[in-house]
Design a protein around this motif. Sequence first.
Motif: not given
Length: 228
Positions: A43-51
């Motif tokens: 979830v954290t990675l997905a949020a970071l990737k989405a900026g």
Amino acid sequence: MKPKYKTIALDGPAASGKSTLGERLADTLGYIYLDTGVMYRAVTLAALKAGIDINNEILVTTIAENMDLDVRAPSKADGRSNDIILAGQDVTWEIRQPNVESNVSQVSAYRGVRVAMTAKQREIGKRGQIVMVGRDIGTVVLPDADLKIYLDASVEERAKRRFLELVNRGKDAVFETIMIDMQRRDQIDSTRSIAPLKPAVDAKIVNSDQMTIDEVYQYILEMIVSKK
Ligand code: DC
């Protein structure tokens, strides 16, 4: 061996050895292994990737509720325990990066994120014959688990293990930095209002300060086998 325990919940703080132990137990018993920490990391990675701003609870929760995440049996023998597939991409190693590491405690404290992840974990737990590893498996995710273990160790010992693990992998590591970060994560994980890190009332607490991971494994396996 046909143990009576079909669902095993294994909780404990960061670097207590629970992932190594859980994986070994699952392997010996022929059970599914699920490390739930990878889901919060994804979830954290997905949020970071989405900026997205990690402080924006509503947006981060929306990501958690809608993300396309799959946790599969390992497809490669490169030290992974599962394949973590996010939107069709293998992110097994990306979720271990420092930017995920430093934001995951905050993300995992969001109520909506936990609700979404807990539902996924229970769905997987229903398959039975599983060793599920995390922080709230015995208390929240699988409160009816047949065996609950809480693996503990002092923060000094855990920081030492993490430090040696990094050094052995040829990485730069500073013991004090690791220890301070671990204390910070322990603090967030154990004081959050929803599903804080704590042993279930019926968990068997094992402190591994004076034990090697092999000794802990033998000790717990003995516990399982004697209940055959
Ligand atoms: O075990 P880990 O370091 O991969 O966990 C990553 C983060 O996710 C950590 O901050 C604790 C959190 N976590 C959680 O809140 N509940 C779980 N069941 C598993 C992990």
